[in-house]
Design a protein around this motif. Structure first.
Motif, PDB file in Angstrom:
ATOM      1  N   ASN A 105       0.822  -1.208   0.000  1.00  0.00           N
ATOM      2  CA  ASN A 105       0.000   0.000   0.000  1.00  0.00           C
ATOM      3  C   ASN A 105       0.862   1.267   0.000  1.00  0.00           C
ATOM      4  O   ASN A 105       0.416   2.318   0.460  1.00  0.00           O
ATOM      5  CB  ASN A 105      -0.933  -0.002   1.207  1.00  0.00           C
ATOM      6  N   ASP A 106       2.089   1.163  -0.481  1.00  0.00           N
ATOM      7  CA  ASP A 106       2.990   2.313  -0.517  1.00  0.00           C
ATOM      8  C   ASP A 106       2.418   3.421  -1.411  1.00  0.00           C
ATOM      9  O   ASP A 106       2.291   3.246  -2.628  1.00  0.00           O
ATOM     10  CB  ASP A 106       4.365   1.907  -1.057  1.00  0.00           C
ATOM     11  N   LYS A 107       2.072   4.527  -0.778  1.00  0.00           N
ATOM     12  CA  LYS A 107       1.600   5.714  -1.513  1.00  0.00           C
ATOM     13  C   LYS A 107       0.572   5.303  -2.577  1.00  0.00           C
ATOM     14  O   LYS A 107      -0.450   4.717  -2.254  1.00  0.00           O
ATOM     15  CB  LYS A 107       2.797   6.465  -2.092  1.00  0.00           C
ATOM     16  N   THR A 108       0.872   5.612  -3.831  1.00  0.00           N
ATOM     17  CA  THR A 108      -0.082   5.384  -4.925  1.00  0.00           C
ATOM     18  C   THR A 108       0.309   4.189  -5.784  1.00  0.00           C
ATOM     19  O   THR A 108      -0.099   4.097  -6.949  1.00  0.00           O
ATOM     20  CB  THR A 108      -0.128   6.634  -5.819  1.00  0.00           C
ATOM     21  N   ILE A 109       1.049   3.243  -5.239  1.00  0.00           N
ATOM     22  CA  ILE A 109       1.631   2.179  -6.061  1.00  0.00           C
ATOM     23  C   ILE A 109       0.577   1.356  -6.802  1.00  0.00           C
ATOM     24  O   ILE A 109       0.789   0.924  -7.941  1.00  0.00           O
ATOM     25  CB  ILE A 109       2.547   1.268  -5.209  1.00  0.00           C
ATOM     26  N   LYS A 110      -0.599   1.135  -6.187  1.00  0.00           N
ATOM     27  CA  LYS A 110      -1.618   0.323  -6.859  1.00  0.00           C
ATOM     28  C   LYS A 110      -2.280   1.054  -8.026  1.00  0.00           C
ATOM     29  O   LYS A 110      -2.917   0.425  -8.886  1.00  0.00           O
ATOM     30  CB  LYS A 110      -2.681  -0.135  -5.855  1.00  0.00           C
ATOM     31  N   ASP A 111      -2.145   2.361  -8.080  1.00  0.00           N
ATOM     32  CA  ASP A 111      -2.739   3.114  -9.183  1.00  0.00           C
ATOM     33  C   ASP A 111      -2.197   2.671 -10.535  1.00  0.00           C
ATOM     34  O   ASP A 111      -2.874   2.843 -11.562  1.00  0.00           O
ATOM     35  CB  ASP A 111      -2.491   4.615  -9.008  1.00  0.00           C
ATOM     36  N   SER A 119      -0.891  13.172 -12.344  1.00  0.00           N
ATOM     37  CA  SER A 119       0.345  13.931 -12.562  1.00  0.00           C
ATOM     38  C   SER A 119       1.088  14.211 -11.262  1.00  0.00           C
ATOM     39  O   SER A 119       2.255  14.607 -11.286  1.00  0.00           O
ATOM     40  CB  SER A 119       0.048  15.248 -13.278  1.00  0.00           C
ATOM     41  N   GLY A 120       0.417  14.003 -10.130  1.00  0.00           N
ATOM     42  CA  GLY A 120       1.072  14.209  -8.842  1.00  0.00           C
ATOM     43  C   GLY A 120       1.702  12.953  -8.275  1.00  0.00           C
ATOM     44  O   GLY A 120       2.212  12.977  -7.145  1.00  0.00           O
ATOM     45  N   ASP A 121       1.698  11.869  -9.041  1.00  0.00           N
ATOM     46  CA  ASP A 121       2.202  10.596  -8.545  1.00  0.00           C
ATOM     47  C   ASP A 121       3.703  10.670  -8.250  1.00  0.00           C
ATOM     48  O   ASP A 121       4.509  11.049  -9.105  1.00  0.00           O
ATOM     49  CB  ASP A 121       1.936   9.503  -9.575  1.00  0.00           C
ATOM     50  N   ILE A 516       3.185  14.343 -17.654  1.00  0.00           N
ATOM     51  CA  ILE A 516       4.368  15.075 -17.214  1.00  0.00           C
ATOM     52  C   ILE A 516       4.149  15.396 -15.734  1.00  0.00           C
ATOM     53  O   ILE A 516       3.092  15.898 -15.356  1.00  0.00           O
ATOM     54  CB  ILE A 516       4.549  16.380 -18.011  1.00  0.00           C
ATOM     55  N   PRO A 517       5.116  15.091 -14.859  1.00  0.00           N
ATOM     56  CA  PRO A 517       4.888  15.345 -13.436  1.00  0.00           C
ATOM     57  C   PRO A 517       4.525  16.797 -13.145  1.00  0.00           C
ATOM     58  O   PRO A 517       5.058  17.726 -13.774  1.00  0.00           O
ATOM     59  CB  PRO A 517       6.226  14.980 -12.797  1.00  0.00           C
ATOM     60  N   ALA A 518       3.612  16.982 -12.208  1.00  0.00           N
ATOM     61  CA  ALA A 518       3.185  18.329 -11.836  1.00  0.00           C
ATOM     62  C   ALA A 518       4.370  19.180 -11.397  1.00  0.00           C
ATOM     63  O   ALA A 518       4.416  20.389 -11.670  1.00  0.00           O
ATOM     64  CB  ALA A 518       2.134  18.255 -10.725  1.00  0.00           C
ATOM     65  N   ASN A 519       5.354  18.580 -10.720  1.00  0.00           N
ATOM     66  CA  ASN A 519       6.542  19.319 -10.288  1.00  0.00           C
ATOM     67  C   ASN A 519       7.312  19.901 -11.466  1.00  0.00           C
ATOM     68  O   ASN A 519       7.819  21.023 -11.408  1.00  0.00           O
ATOM     69  CB  ASN A 519       7.473  18.408  -9.484  1.00  0.00           C
ATOM     70  N   ALA A 520       7.405  19.123 -12.538  1.00  0.00           N
ATOM     71  CA  ALA A 520       8.148  19.581 -13.714  1.00  0.00           C
ATOM     72  C   ALA A 520       7.445  20.758 -14.371  1.00  0.00           C
ATOM     73  O   ALA A 520       8.082  21.740 -14.770  1.00  0.00           O
ATOM     74  CB  ALA A 520       8.317  18.441 -14.709  1.00  0.00           C
TER      75      ALA A 520
END
Length: 533
Positions: A105-111, A119-121, A516-520
């Motif tokens: 169940n680490d963070k969003t791994i199952k997504d 994009s926030g993954d 594209i990651p939201a951070n980028a």
């Protein structure tokens, strides 16, 4: 033992001031400043620095920071092991398909398996950042090895010739990462050694521009790389460039809308007639001694791992520990314990003739075929493909059994054989007799005899897609293959838990690319998000 990566992989060069920053987030990071470049001039007075720098580039595919296995990471904001190059790429290529699910169940791994990532993954951001980090290191090596730089340092002719060969390897490694960018994200910023060294915001390259760049780089360096099988293992040679060109062209219709199957045939034909051979035993391809047990003769390009010198919680350490759980005995895998995480779905299992195919390495004791609860490790067959033991059953070099010695075969000959057959079927060239021969060589090894060889009437694209799953599962190819065959998203192919439904459901076609990651995007207004996110 593992050549260039092992003895000098821990060398810390002053030129990597960028590498020592606390966080690499996106493609608009600044490159080393003038003060760092002065340090580089001091560093490169030592001729061995060029070899050390090249080692760092290869190490970028294996390690995660300035000490192993954790503690001084290249990338912050995520568990260091999760930021490792092969692990991040594997998660995006395999957990999104019929070949793998994960219990954690680490963070969003199952997504990833559900096709619900955003994009926030954090995992997507980490992989994007790792690719970016690798590209920047390659760029800096190329900046530091121009003719002008070598002239200013009075580098002698013999060393200069060697450095020119190193440059070809660095350009190959950069092209590899840009191919991964293209395949995963489609359109990103393009930064080269010619880009400004002051802080700047790169423009976003289109998919066609990225394709053209990777193609041009590989064509330019192919003849400068050593002939197939002649470079020190596991460094890139001409065959690695041919293989990457073949894959680029095979997927060209996906990337640009225009098929390039004839070009794909040119380079895959070079490979199947070059100095490579199938390993005698499929299982041994994924053993701890796969750099010496004969498997290496099949490897066109591999990433070296070592349980003592390249400690990481990613790479093949992840691929060995994470599939072990339930009633499985960790000692049989040369490790001190399993992580009870990844296993497969019935969709992959059902592609095999149970009990006949040596590639069918399913662990079923206490495991159910169907997955009622993804979080339960015993739901779904486990896979015992990666084993940190040698051909004599001895465990790897790490006396504690924590870290694996298994090299990761990014490209191998069996893949090229199956690519030849697919390219033939897509009208790119070749003959049916050769295509059958290559496919049946793969199957003869798998079954131990010719009894399960196929005929011309059985050779079709659906067969090739399934055969690729049988031969190459859990090696980081499946997502790209399914997209090329039009079966990754949509309703053409449904597998358990696709779309977060137990029996599977269609997913939207925009998920053929990751966001594209939201951070980028927050850091560079020149970047535009992929449609759908």
């Amino acid at each position: 033992m593992k050549n260039i990566q092992l003895n000098i992989i821990k060398t810390l060069l002053l030129v990597f001031s960028l590498a020592l920053t606390s966080c690499i987030k996106d493609l608009d990071q600044s490159d080393p400043d003038s003060e760092s470049l002065l340090s580089a001039e001091e560093t490169f007075k030592n001729p061995e620095s060029y070899t050390n720098f090249l080692a760092k580039l290869y190490a970028g595919l294996a390690t995660t920071g300035q000490q192993g296995p954790a503690g001084n990471p290249d990338i912050s904001g995520i568990d260091e092991g999760e930021s490792q190059y092969i692990r991040g790429y594997w998660v995006m290529q395999e957990l999104t398909t019929d070949e793998a699910v994960i219990a954690w169940n680490d963070k969003t791994i199952k997504d990833f398996h559900y096709h619900t990532w955003t994009s926030g993954d954090a995992f997507i951001n980490a992989t994007f950042s790792r690719l970016d980090f690798q590209v920047k290191n390659c760029n800096e090596f190329l900046r530091q090895t121009t003719d002008e730089k070598l002239d200013s340092r009075n580098v002698d002719t013999n060393l200069r010739d060697e450095i020119n060969g190193f440059r070809a390897e660095a350009r190959f490694l950069r092209a590899l990462s840009y191919w991964h960018f293209l395949d995963l994200f489609g359109s990103v910023g393009l930064v080269t050694e010619e880009s400004p060294t002051d802080f700047f915001l790169p423009e976003q390259a289109t998919k066609q521009q990225l394709f053209d760049f990777v193609e041009a780089e590989l064509l330019a360096v192919a003849e400068d790389l050593p002939s197939p099988g002649t470079n020190a293992y596991p460094r890139a040679d001409r065959g690695a460039a041919w293989m990457l060109l073949s894959k680029l062209y095979l997927n060209a219709e996906t990337y640009t809308g225009t098929g390039r199957y004839e070009d794909a045939f040119t380079y895959v034909n070079n490979l199947v007639t070059a100095n490579y051979s199938l390993g005698a035993d499929y299982e041994q391809l994924f053993f701890a001694d796969n750099n010496t047990n004969g498997a290496q003769n099949e490897f066109i390009f591999a990433v070296a791992f070592d349980g003592i010198r390249t400690k990481t919680f990613g790479g093949t350490t992840f691929l060995t520990h994470a599939p072990v759980g339930g009633s499985m005995n960790p000692e049989n895998f040369g490790i001190n314990g399993g992580w009870a995480g990844i296993r497969t779905t019935s969709a992959l299992v059902n592609k095999f003739q149970m009990g006949a195919d040596s590639r069918e390495q399913f662990y079923t004791d206490g495991q159910s075929l169907e997955i009622n609860t993804i979080s339960s490790f015993t739901d779904g067959y486990a896979i015992s493909k990666w084993k940190n033991i040698d051909i004599n059953g001895n465990p790897g070099s790490d006396p504690n059994g924590d870290f694996a010695d298994i090299d990761f075969p990014m490209f191998r000959l069996a893949d090229a054989y199956l690519m030849y057959a697919e390219i033939f079927l897509r009208g790119g060239g070749g003959s049916q007799s050769d295509a059958l021969s290559y496919v049946n060589q793969v199957r003869t090894r798998a079954f131990g005899s010719t009894a399960n060889n196929i005929t011309g009437s059985e050779l079709n694209l659906d067969f090739i897609l399934d055969e690729r799953a049988r031969e190459l599962h859990w090696e980081g190819h499946r997502r790209t293959d399914l997209i090329r065959f039009g079966k990754f998203t949509g309703s053409a192919y449904i597998w358990p838990w696709k779309g977060n439904v137990q029996n599977g459901a269609p997913t939207a076609s925009y998920r053929n690319l990751f966001p594209i990651p939201a951070n980028a995007i927050a850091g560079n207004p020149n970047l535009t998000q992929n449609p759908g996110y």
